[in-house]
Design a protein around this motif. Structure first.
Motif, mmCIF file in Angstrom:
data_model
loop_
_atom_site.group_PDB
_atom_site.id
_atom_site.type_symbol
_atom_site.label_atom_id
_atom_site.label_comp_id
_atom_site.label_asym_id
_atom_site.label_seq_id
_atom_site.Cartn_x
_atom_site.Cartn_y
_atom_site.Cartn_z
ATOM 1 N N HIS A 1 0.815 -1.225 0.000
ATOM 2 C CA HIS A 1 0.000 0.000 0.000
ATOM 3 C C HIS A 1 0.837 1.258 0.000
ATOM 4 C CE1 HIS A 1 -3.584 -2.323 0.230
ATOM 5 N NE2 HIS A 1 -3.153 -2.962 1.292
ATOM 6 N N HIS B 1 1.935 1.748 -3.473
ATOM 7 C CA HIS B 1 0.817 2.224 -4.308
ATOM 8 C C HIS B 1 0.583 3.706 -4.070
ATOM 9 C CE1 HIS B 1 -3.392 3.015 -5.439
ATOM 10 N NE2 HIS B 1 -3.146 2.161 -6.398
ATOM 11 N N GLN B 2 0.639 4.094 -2.805
ATOM 12 C CA GLN B 2 0.430 5.510 -2.483
ATOM 13 C C GLN B 2 1.440 6.379 -3.206
ATOM 14 O OE1 GLN B 2 0.035 6.806 1.729
ATOM 15 N NE2 GLN B 2 1.516 8.399 1.201
ATOM 16 N N GLU C 1 -0.207 12.759 -0.795
ATOM 17 C CA GLU C 1 -1.284 12.046 -0.095
ATOM 18 C C GLU C 1 -1.325 12.432 1.379
ATOM 19 O OE1 GLU C 1 -3.102 9.220 -1.568
ATOM 20 O OE2 GLU C 1 -4.325 9.187 0.245
ATOM 21 N N ILE D 1 -3.819 14.682 5.834
ATOM 22 C CA ILE D 1 -3.699 13.896 7.069
ATOM 23 C C ILE D 1 -2.841 14.641 8.081
ATOM 24 C CG2 ILE D 1 -2.690 11.776 7.987
ATOM 25 C CD1 ILE D 1 -3.531 10.429 5.302
ATOM 26 N N LEU E 1 -4.696 17.625 9.552
ATOM 27 C CA LEU E 1 -5.726 17.156 10.491
ATOM 28 C C LEU E 1 -5.113 16.748 11.824
ATOM 29 C CD1 LEU E 1 -8.656 16.963 9.588
ATOM 30 C CD2 LEU E 1 -8.361 14.516 9.307
ATOM 31 N N HIS F 1 3.929 8.645 15.986
ATOM 32 C CA HIS F 1 2.774 7.772 16.185
ATOM 33 C C HIS F 1 2.797 7.024 17.511
ATOM 34 C CE1 HIS F 1 1.001 8.602 12.385
ATOM 35 N NE2 HIS F 1 2.117 8.354 11.742
ATOM 36 N N PRO G 1 -5.015 20.668 19.224
ATOM 37 C CA PRO G 1 -4.549 19.401 19.789
ATOM 38 C C PRO G 1 -3.199 19.501 20.495
ATOM 39 C CG PRO G 1 -5.254 19.122 17.516
ATOM 40 C CD PRO G 1 -5.245 20.586 17.774
ATOM 41 N N ARG H 1 -14.620 8.367 9.999
ATOM 42 C CA ARG H 1 -14.217 8.749 8.644
ATOM 43 C C ARG H 1 -12.862 8.119 8.341
ATOM 44 N NH1 ARG H 1 -14.949 15.067 7.608
ATOM 45 N NH2 ARG H 1 -14.364 15.310 9.800
ATOM 46 N N ARG I 1 -9.300 7.942 5.769
ATOM 47 C CA ARG I 1 -8.400 8.439 4.738
ATOM 48 C C ARG I 1 -7.218 7.466 4.749
ATOM 49 N NH1 ARG I 1 -9.167 12.794 0.919
ATOM 50 N NH2 ARG I 1 -7.090 13.143 0.101
ATOM 51 N N GLY J 1 -6.091 5.529 1.878
ATOM 52 C CA GLY J 1 -5.592 5.129 0.566
ATOM 53 C C GLY J 1 -6.273 3.867 0.083
ATOM 54 N N GLU J 2 -5.451 2.897 -0.327
ATOM 55 C CA GLU J 2 -5.978 1.648 -0.866
ATOM 56 C C GLU J 2 -6.451 0.698 0.232
ATOM 57 O OE1 GLU J 2 -6.327 2.759 -4.222
ATOM 58 O OE2 GLU J 2 -6.247 0.585 -4.389
ATOM 59 N N ILE J 3 -5.969 0.937 1.441
ATOM 60 C CA ILE J 3 -6.391 0.093 2.556
ATOM 61 C C ILE J 3 -7.836 0.456 2.899
ATOM 62 C CG2 ILE J 3 -5.933 -0.542 4.957
ATOM 63 C CD1 ILE J 3 -3.032 0.313 4.534
ATOM 64 N N PHE K 1 -3.320 4.933 11.666
ATOM 65 C CA PHE K 1 -3.391 5.521 12.995
ATOM 66 C C PHE K 1 -4.745 6.215 13.122
ATOM 67 C CE2 PHE K 1 -2.661 10.227 12.748
ATOM 68 C CZ PHE K 1 -2.351 10.365 11.402
ATOM 69 N N LEU L 1 -7.285 9.376 14.922
ATOM 70 C CA LEU L 1 -7.579 10.581 15.693
ATOM 71 C C LEU L 1 -8.930 10.364 16.366
ATOM 72 C CD1 LEU L 1 -6.721 13.519 13.215
ATOM 73 C CD2 LEU L 1 -5.241 12.473 14.917
ATOM 74 N N ASN M 1 -10.334 14.578 16.963
ATOM 75 C CA ASN M 1 -9.260 15.423 16.420
ATOM 76 C C ASN M 1 -7.975 15.407 17.225
ATOM 77 O OD1 ASN M 1 -10.814 16.279 14.206
ATOM 78 N ND2 ASN M 1 -11.814 17.819 15.476
ATOM 79 N N ARG M 2 -7.850 14.472 18.150
ATOM 80 C CA ARG M 2 -6.590 14.334 18.884
ATOM 81 C C ARG M 2 -6.027 12.940 18.615
ATOM 82 N NH1 ARG M 2 -5.674 18.354 22.912
ATOM 83 N NH2 ARG M 2 -3.840 17.117 23.351
ATOM 84 N N LEU M 3 -4.705 12.860 18.600
ATOM 85 C CA LEU M 3 -4.066 11.572 18.355
ATOM 86 C C LEU M 3 -4.546 10.560 19.385
ATOM 87 C CD1 LEU M 3 -1.930 10.667 16.309
ATOM 88 C CD2 LEU M 3 -0.180 11.128 18.019
ATOM 89 N N TRP N 1 -11.174 9.569 13.116
ATOM 90 C CA TRP N 1 -10.557 9.567 11.799
ATOM 91 C C TRP N 1 -9.592 8.378 11.781
ATOM 92 C CZ3 TRP N 1 -10.964 11.584 7.116
ATOM 93 C CH2 TRP N 1 -11.594 12.817 6.921
ATOM 94 N N LEU O 1 -6.599 6.994 9.658
ATOM 95 C CA LEU O 1 -5.728 7.638 8.676
ATOM 96 C C LEU O 1 -4.520 6.775 8.340
ATOM 97 C CD1 LEU O 1 -5.735 11.099 10.488
ATOM 98 C CD2 LEU O 1 -6.998 10.551 8.410
ATOM 99 N N PHE O 2 -3.979 6.999 7.154
ATOM 100 C CA PHE O 2 -2.739 6.352 6.739
ATOM 101 C C PHE O 2 -1.587 7.016 7.481
ATOM 102 C CE2 PHE O 2 -1.244 3.463 3.379
ATOM 103 C CZ PHE O 2 0.126 3.630 3.484
#
Lengths: 625, 82
Positions: A235, A238-239, A247, A251, A254, A469, A571, B6, B8, B10-12, B53, B55, B58-60, B74, B76-77
């Motif tokens: 993936h 692909h991205q 991309e 993100i 946000l 992360h 945040p 929601r 975002r 990608g292909e996943i 990952f 949110l 809106n917070r991690l 959210w 997200l990739f």
């Protein structure tokens, strides 16, 4: 010697002389290539305290190990010099065709000193060196120069050039390859411009002797397989193949990783649709007309875009990278994709680093908002946040180097100091504007931004971007960070000197780069040797700064970058990163002096390859024969 | 309880429905995502989950965070650098 021509070119533009030195085999094995080999040469060739823009300053272009081979993604070249922003060590990496062409021209590196009396370009043609008149190229944008030189010299050349930005000796000028690849950071284009050197053009048929091409082909096959269906890289590859780095933009906005409004904003300050408007899938749907990529890359993460706004009608611009989107997008609260693409295009054409350019415009917007500058001082431009017309107008001033565009050539801190105001709004690390991953979101980057020998970089080693992360109790824990921080140096030092695209750190399977280097050169490194290589590389770049008289206290970072004072909204509200503790842990793990960041001789002896530093750093101690 | 999710990614999980999902009270982020995946008759390989990952409002957030009614997610990739 496998993998090298074994020749380094030393050029003096003042008297139009040159000499060709043999590259010592020991240096090839010890320093490999890229900025590490560049550091070895620059230390020797450039006297301390030489001003960055003086004729005596040296500018180097150094092939990565894989340049000239068939290794995938192996075309990156390093530019090394002193930065005019802060007189510190500077290295900047660039993709595209120049690295392989420089190798094919017969040289592994070229170091340039002096200053040409008139604008010139250097033509490295299959072992021959020519100084050619560039008066017809001076003042012209990079696409025109690239096309013109191809018409004059043929299609088998590569042009590494400055735009008008470098000619103005801008502190945020880049050196551009293939019209849109850049060695962007630290003002290396300004150094080139200070020498009246418009371009270095390379062409040739030299083929390096490859140690074992089967190893390279095997590594390449593994790279392709890594992206197959069901594989771990499926993936991510692909991205990158479809939307490249763009991309990530929405993100990152946000998540509050990407900075907004000169590092003072929160995601709530910009409509969410602005973030998506500048993200890969949305932009591709509106602007994409084709794909592009660097020579020798199997991923080809670039795209050709069209864009239209007012009198701009582009049909062959490029998709901005993530950093450019942040710098020209969220930093300016700009949600207009056409204007962002046009500004990115102008940076390519005029030869400016998009990160420093966007950050500088953002700084100026904040200054204007706060009344530090009047509209009259900004040539009548009502420089409001997110105003596409104002953004374009200011870009045009910068590119034309007129009005406010003149002091803006010095980037944010330089401009503030030249005009005597606005420095309180600067957000830099030693004057270098920061990239689009925030230290308050990812404390690991604060150490890298502040204490890497090239301040203000996110693709220098350490715990890195993905560290963001981790859970908060890990991210914001400042105890015992040194071990991982030092261990993390390897990834980025290694990709740089290999000449492999930085994205290889997550787009290539583990071990691929080592296999490529082995296939090209026959050099095989144990994990311990690789670790030493990374420490050696970091030390060499740091030593350059120490020799200039810099010590730890001189590596400063503006408070907003790490949350001092903390944000009051969003945040990242309330977060202040303990930057000094991170620095203590880092230098402590290295065993260096915490106060000065000087290294002991024992450290150098352990890493090897640093004996050349002994006369300057340990003059009273016995040196090896 | 109702959770808004929601994506975002990608292909996943491409094509997965974004919007309100009804999930058991006190479920975790991981459980809410798994419920959404199941409802959409999709699958998520472990090595693909590593690329995601979250949110929370809106917070991690983290996969084991406990959710409450009305929370917004959210998915997200991951940010890798660019």
């Amino acid at each position: 010697m496998y993998g090298y021509n074994g020749k380094v070119l030393l050029v003096n533009l003042t008297d139009k002389s040159y000499e060709i030195e043999d590259l010592p085999e020991e240096w090839a094995k010890m320093y490999l290539g890229g900025s590490t080999l560049g550091a070895r040469y620059l230390y020797r060739l450039m006297a301390p305290k030489t001003p960055a823009l003086a004729p005596e300053a040296v500018l180097g272009m150094v092939c990565g190990v894989t340049n000239g081979s068939k290794a995938f993604m192996g075309t990156r070249i390093a530019v090394v010099c002193k930065s005019p922003v802060n007189d510190l060590w500077n290295d900047s990496s660039c993709g595209g065709s120049f690295g392989p062409h420089l190798r094919a021209s017969g040289f592994d590196a070229v170091f340039i000193t002096g200053k040409s009396e008139k604008p010139c370009y250097l033509f490295l043609d299959d072992g021959k060196v020519e100084f050619r008149d560039a008066s017809h190229l001076w003042g012209k944008v990079t696409s025109w120069v690239d096309d013109t030189l191809h018409e004059e010299l043929g299609n088998d050349i590569s042009v590494f050039q400055i735009g008008p930005g470098g000619e103005h000796q801008s502190w945020m000028a880049a050196i551009i390859c293939d019209k849109h690849r850049a060695a962007g950071r630290g003002g290396c284009g300004g150094v080139m411009g200070s020498k009246n050197l418009k371009a270095v053009v390379a062409r040739g048929s030299h083929k390096i002797e490859i140690f074992d091409n089967k190893e390279i082909m095997d590594a390449n096959k593994k790279c392709v397989a890594y992206g197959n269906k069901g594989e771990k890289g499926e993936h991510i590859m692909h991205q990158f193949r479809t939307t490249g780095t763009s991309e990530e933009y929405g993100i990152c906005v946000l998540a509050a990783d990407a900075p907004l409004k000169n590092w003072a904003g929160a995601p709530e300050d910009m409509p969410e649709e602005y973030a998506w408007a500048l993200s890969g899938p949305e932009m591709d749907a509106k602007h994409r007309v084709g794909q592009t990529g660097c020579v020798g890359c199997h991923i080809r993460c670039g795209a050709v875009y069209k864009a239209h706004y007012k009198n701009y009608d582009l049909d062959h611009a490029t998709r901005p990278e993530y950093e450019s989107l942040g710098a020209l997008g969220s930093m300016l609260l700009n949600g207009n994709s056409d204007v962002t693409i046009i500004c990115n295009h102008l940076c390519n054409e005029y030869g400016y680093d998009t990160i420093s350019c966007g950050d500088t415009l953002s700084w100026l917007m904040e200054c204007y908002e706060k009344g530090v500058f009047t509209q009259e001082e900004l040539d009548g431009i009502d420089f409001k946040w997110g105003d596409p017309d104002a953004i374009l107008a200011m870009m045009e001033k910068l590119c034309a180097c007129e009005g406010i565009g003149v002091p803006l050539q010095l980037a944010s801190r330089g401009c503030a100091r030249a005009l005597g105001k606005g420095e309180e709004c600067c957000v830099t690390a030693n004057g270098i504007e920061l990239p689009m991953h925030g230290g308050r979101f990812n404390p690991a980057l604060v150490r890298t931004f502040q204490y890497d020998p090239t301040p203000g970089r996110h693709i220098k080693g350490g715990r890195g971007v993905p560290f963001s992360h981790n859970p908060d109790e890990v991210k914001y824990n400042y105890e015992n960070t040194g071990k991982d921080d030092v261990a993390g140096l390897l990834e980025w030092e290694w990709s740089d000197l290999c000449g492999v695209c930085s994205f290889g750190n997550f787009l290539l399977p583990p071990g691929a780069m080592q296999q490529m280097v082995y296939g090209v050169t026959g050099f095989k490194f144990t994990p311990e040797e690789l670790h030493k290589l990374s420490l050696r590389s970091f030390t060499m770049r740091h030593a350059f700064n120490l020799r200039e008289g810099y010590r730890r206290k001189d590596f400063v970072i503006d408070g907003r970058a790490y949350g001092n004072p903390p944000m009051e909204k969003g945040p990242l509200k309330g977060i202040t990163v303990d930057n000094e503790k991170l620095g203590d842990n880092f230098y402590g793990e290295l065993g260096w002096d915490l106060e000065t960041s000087e290294f002991p001789k024992e450290f150098c002896e352990e890493q090897g390859g640093l004996e050349y530093l002994y006369p300057d750093f340990f003059p009273d101690e016995a040196c090896p024969a | 309880m109702n959770i808004n999710i929601r994506f975002r990614t990608g292909e996943i999980l491409k094509g997965i429905r974004a919007g309100e999902y009804s999930v058991p009270d006190g479920c975790t982020v991981r459980e809410a995502l798994d419920a959404a995946i199941e409802e959409n008759s999709m699958e998520l390989a472990d090595h693909d989950r590593e690329y995601l990952f979250v949110l929370v409002n809106n917070r991690l957030g983290e996969w084991e965070n406990t959710l409450k009614d009305g929370d917004k997610l959210w998915i997200l990739f991951k940010i890798l650098g660019g």
